[in-house]
Design a protein around this motif. Structure first.
Motif, PDB file in Angstrom:
ATOM      1  N   UNK A   1       0.766  -0.731   0.128  1.00 19.81           N
ATOM      2  CA  UNK A   1      -0.212   0.127  -0.071  1.00 19.81           C
ATOM      3  C   UNK A   1       1.113   0.918  -0.072  1.00 19.81           C
ATOM      4  N   UNK A   2       2.334   1.308   0.457  1.00 23.80           N
ATOM      5  CA  UNK A   2       2.966   2.406   1.065  1.00 23.80           C
ATOM      6  C   UNK A   2       3.577   2.630  -0.314  1.00 23.80           C
ATOM      7  N   UNK A   3       3.171   2.025  -1.497  1.00 26.36           N
ATOM      8  CA  UNK A   3       4.326   1.325  -2.492  1.00 26.36           C
ATOM      9  C   UNK A   3       3.339   1.883  -3.860  1.00 26.36           C
ATOM     10  N   UNK A   4       1.625   2.086  -3.774  1.00 24.15           N
ATOM     11  CA  UNK A   4       1.227   2.823  -4.262  1.00 24.15           C
ATOM     12  C   UNK A   4       0.843   3.990  -4.114  1.00 24.15           C
ATOM     13  N   UNK A   5       0.614   4.673  -2.428  1.00 26.75           N
ATOM     14  CA  UNK A   5       0.547   5.332  -2.455  1.00 26.75           C
ATOM     15  C   UNK A   5       1.800   6.355  -2.676  1.00 26.75           C
ATOM     16  N   UNK A   6       2.589   6.442  -2.507  1.00 24.89           N
ATOM     17  CA  UNK A   6       4.164   6.935  -2.256  1.00 24.89           C
ATOM     18  C   UNK A   6       4.724   7.445  -4.167  1.00 24.89           C
ATOM     19  N   UNK A   7       4.775   6.069  -4.743  1.00 24.97           N
ATOM     20  CA  UNK A   7       5.588   5.802  -5.625  1.00 24.97           C
ATOM     21  C   UNK A   7       6.104   5.664  -5.548  1.00 24.97           C
ATOM     22  N   UNK A   8       7.232   6.861  -5.931  1.00 22.57           N
ATOM     23  CA  UNK A   8       8.852   6.572  -6.172  1.00 22.57           C
ATOM     24  C   UNK A   8       9.428   7.745  -5.328  1.00 22.57           C
ATOM     25  N   UNK A   9       8.574   8.897  -4.497  1.00 19.91           N
ATOM     26  CA  UNK A   9       8.223   9.533  -3.669  1.00 19.91           C
ATOM     27  C   UNK A   9      10.062   9.259  -2.246  1.00 19.91           C
TER      28      UNK A   9
ATOM     29  N   UNK B   1      -1.283   7.899   5.386  1.00 18.28           N
ATOM     30  CA  UNK B   1      -1.793   6.698   5.878  1.00 18.28           C
ATOM     31  C   UNK B   1      -2.585   6.063   5.913  1.00 18.28           C
ATOM     32  N   UNK B   2      -3.620   6.897   5.630  1.00 14.09           N
ATOM     33  CA  UNK B   2      -5.441   6.568   5.481  1.00 14.09           C
ATOM     34  C   UNK B   2      -5.155   6.145   4.295  1.00 14.09           C
ATOM     35  N   UNK B   3      -4.465   6.492   3.651  1.00 12.45           N
ATOM     36  CA  UNK B   3      -5.083   5.528   1.908  1.00 12.45           C
ATOM     37  C   UNK B   3      -4.436   4.575   1.694  1.00 12.45           C
ATOM     38  N   UNK B   4      -3.403   4.171   2.893  1.00 10.30           N
ATOM     39  CA  UNK B   4      -2.315   3.049   2.793  1.00 10.30           C
ATOM     40  C   UNK B   4      -3.445   1.970   3.168  1.00 10.30           C
ATOM     41  N   UNK B   5      -4.021   2.931   4.732  1.00  9.14           N
ATOM     42  CA  UNK B   5      -5.130   1.801   5.021  1.00  9.14           C
ATOM     43  C   UNK B   5      -5.812   1.347   4.390  1.00  9.14           C
ATOM     44  N   UNK B   6      -6.962   2.119   3.176  1.00 10.70           N
ATOM     45  CA  UNK B   6      -8.022   1.872   2.542  1.00 10.70           C
ATOM     46  C   UNK B   6      -6.906   0.851   1.151  1.00 10.70           C
ATOM     47  N   UNK B   7      -6.157   0.957   0.439  1.00 11.83           N
ATOM     48  CA  UNK B   7      -5.121   0.101   0.150  1.00 11.83           C
ATOM     49  C   UNK B   7      -5.648  -1.161   0.764  1.00 11.83           C
ATOM     50  N   UNK B   8      -5.213  -1.325   1.673  1.00 10.91           N
ATOM     51  CA  UNK B   8      -5.090  -2.849   2.251  1.00 10.91           C
ATOM     52  C   UNK B   8      -6.270  -4.163   1.398  1.00 10.91           C
ATOM     53  N   UNK B   9      -5.783  -5.520   1.618  1.00 12.84           N
ATOM     54  CA  UNK B   9      -7.475  -6.711   0.953  1.00 12.84           C
ATOM     55  C   UNK B   9      -8.455  -6.202   1.868  1.00 12.84           C
TER      56      UNK B   9
ATOM     57  N   UNK C   1      -9.342  -8.812   3.470  1.00 17.49           N
ATOM     58  CA  UNK C   1      -8.520  -9.615   4.630  1.00 17.49           C
ATOM     59  C   UNK C   1      -8.962  -8.883   6.142  1.00 17.49           C
ATOM     60  N   UNK C   2      -8.167  -7.783   5.926  1.00 17.57           N
ATOM     61  CA  UNK C   2      -7.328  -7.149   7.563  1.00 17.57           C
ATOM     62  C   UNK C   2      -8.326  -5.784   7.462  1.00 17.57           C
ATOM     63  N   UNK C   3      -9.026  -5.701   8.793  1.00 19.68           N
ATOM     64  CA  UNK C   3      -9.613  -4.550   9.580  1.00 19.68           C
ATOM     65  C   UNK C   3      -9.570  -3.933   9.791  1.00 19.68           C
ATOM     66  N   UNK C   4      -9.746  -2.980   9.438  1.00 18.77           N
ATOM     67  CA  UNK C   4      -9.506  -1.533   9.557  1.00 18.77           C
ATOM     68  C   UNK C   4      -8.590  -1.655  11.241  1.00 18.77           C
ATOM     69  N   UNK C   5      -9.225  -1.609  11.830  1.00 17.28           N
ATOM     70  CA  UNK C   5      -8.386  -2.182  13.659  1.00 17.28           C
ATOM     71  C   UNK C   5      -7.194  -2.423  13.957  1.00 17.28           C
ATOM     72  N   UNK C   6      -6.835  -3.436  13.183  1.00 16.64           N
ATOM     73  CA  UNK C   6      -5.194  -4.533  13.247  1.00 16.64           C
ATOM     74  C   UNK C   6      -4.860  -3.344  12.320  1.00 16.64           C
ATOM     75  N   UNK C   7      -4.562  -2.947  10.736  1.00 18.64           N
ATOM     76  CA  UNK C   7      -4.122  -2.054  10.475  1.00 18.64           C
ATOM     77  C   UNK C   7      -3.363  -0.074  10.892  1.00 18.64           C
ATOM     78  N   UNK C   8      -4.420   0.224  11.443  1.00 19.22           N
ATOM     79  CA  UNK C   8      -3.934   1.760  11.800  1.00 19.22           C
ATOM     80  C   UNK C   8      -2.789   1.000  13.173  1.00 19.22           C
ATOM     81  N   UNK C   9      -2.513   0.286  13.816  1.00 18.46           N
ATOM     82  CA  UNK C   9      -1.329   0.781  14.633  1.00 18.46           C
ATOM     83  C   UNK C   9      -0.160   0.129  13.519  1.00 18.46           C
TER      84      UNK C   9
END
Length: 451
Positions: free
Chosen positions: A145-153, A163-171, A173-181
């Motif tokens: 997800x980091x790669x998708x959001x930041x590309x080469x930055x 960070x919120x965009x990375x969470x939204x890009x996750x499959x 199968x992962x809940x928001x609650x466990x991804x936020x930390x």
């Protein structure tokens, strides 16, 4: 305390409009933790039945604390894998037992850990292994997800929106609650970012202008040129070069550079004595007609081969004269030199630098130089950097005019006409930063050196 469902709905609507749980607490008089829990429950991110905490043997606690904080050189994640617990659990044990004053950091004999398998996964139960794999998959998904959001930055200094965009890009199968930390974002910040209204693109007009200017030059000029053209528009757009470069990348406006191909070589051996290298890679001149550079380049198209022989003035990069033909003979080079010499004023005797090609060592060329007072200079044998300014001119010419174009069906006569037109464009209209965003001819006119 039970709250009416109507109040719960009002709080959720308030949060969805972009307000924080603290603001909801002050407005409705409900606890901010309750407000956050209602939202997570509504979004399916709250586990209905949390498992009871796992109780580990005291020996496991002692071993984990001793390995992690006893100066044995193990990282927290390494110890977690070795003893089969999570890294946050070990941190909690340290706060509870060591910092709470219940025990000192245990002393661990390294012999005690020899029995530990280098990879504890071999002794994990099926449930433990599934949890372990799930955590690894989550970490991998966060990185993707980091790669998708930041590309080469890069990954440093992420904003909450990113960070919120990375969470939204996750499959799913992962809940928001466990991804936020994993991304270091609090629940309130995540939902605040989600509730932000879509903001208009402040560079919308610049993007359209960039696409237009890039298309006008056939996709052959870089961000510095585009930035200058934006500032020269009837309705100027003033943005930094860094912003233009970023917007060009986002809009797919990338200048394509062909791989270096084998160039034409006119070297025919040492057929006469070579003059010294008087230029010595100093391609700067204080006035026109002090230093000239020359060479011959080849264009290969389906209809045949075409050759260009120009004279480039080191004062401003102007092509002073040129000749184009279908054969790289002596006439091609000599006619170009005669034309260039015809523009010299009385008392002007430029240094004319070339490579060691045969054209510049034949009697015809040597005779013209002697008659006109031209001082000859030559590169060292096989050393193209000694004439790199002329090579650079050829590189720009071919990137902008020749490469990435379909020349099928174009006759050599038509090609020569188009090349002639480009050379006049380069001299009279093609602007560049080193001349204050003027063409060579415009620059000379601004200095009173040309009519």
């Amino acid at each position: 305390m039970a709250y009416p469902q109507e109040l719960v709905n009002e709080v959720l609507d308030y949060l969805d409009s972009g307000h924080s749980v603290r603001e909801a607490e002050r407005r409705f008089g409900v606890g901010h933790e309750s407000a956050a829990r209602w939202r997570r429950l509504r979004d399916g991110n709250l586990r209905a039945n949390r498992p009871h905490p796992v109780k580990y043997p005291k020996d496991t606690v002692r071993l984990a604390l001793g390995l992690a904080y006893g100066g044995h050189g193990f990282g927290l994640d390494e110890v977690a894998v070795m003893v089969g617990v999570s890294a946050p659990t070990i941190s909690n044990w340290k706060r509870r037992y060591v910092e709470g004053g219940h025990m000192d950091i245990p002393e661990i004999d390294l012999g005690e850990i020899k029995h530990l398998s280098p990879d504890r996964r071999a002794r994990m139960t099926g449930e433990e292994l599934e949890e372990y794999i799930h955590k690894l998959e989550l970490k991998a998904a966060v990185l993707e997800g980091t790669v998708k959001v930041l590309k080469a930055e890069g990954i440093d200094d992420l904003s909450n929106d990113e960070k919120a965009a990375i969470v939204d890009a996750l499959p799913a199968s992962f809940t928001v609650t466990e991804a936020l930390p994993e991304v270091g974002l609090s629940s309130s910040s995540y939902y605040y970012c989600k509730a932000k209204p879509e903001r208009p693109d402040r560079y919308e007009r610049a993007r359209a202008a960039i696409r237009e200017e890039f298309a006008l030059v056939g996709g052959k000029r870089g961000y510095r040129y585009i930035r200058q053209r934006l500032r020269e528009r009837e309705d100027p757009i003033v943005v930094s070069g860094k912003t233009v470069r970023r917007l060009m990348a986002e809009e797919g406006c990338r200048v394509s550079y062909a791989k270096k191909r084998r160039s034409y070589s006119s070297y025919a051996g040492e057929i006469s004595a070579a003059p010294d290298n008087l230029v010595a890679r100093d391609f700067h001149a204080e006035a026109p007609n002090e230093k000239w550079l020359t060479d011959i380049t080849q264009f290969s198209i389906p209809a045949g081969k075409v050759y260009l022989s120009p004279v480039i003035d080191c004062f401003d990069g102007m092509p002073v004269a040129w000749s184009i033909g279908e054969s790289p003979n002596a006439e091609l080079a000599n006619s170009m030199l005669e034309e260039a010499c015809g523009q010299l004023a009385d008392g002007e005797h430029p240094v004319c630098h070339s490579d060691r090609g045969c054209h510049y060592r034949w009697p015809g060329w040597i005779g013209i130089c002697a008659e006109r007072g031209i001082v000859r200079s030559m590169s060292r044998k096989g050393c193209s950097p000694d004439n790199s300014a002329c090579e650079g001119f050829f590189g720009r010419l071919k990137n902008e005019f020749f490469y990435d174009r379909d020349w099928e069906g174009v006759t050599t006569e038509d090609f020569i006409g188009q090349l002639e037109q480009y050379m006049r464009y380069y001299r009279d209209e093609r602007i560049k930063e080193s001349l204050g965003w003027m063409s060579p001819m415009q620059y000379r006119k601004s200095l009173g050196l040309a009519a």
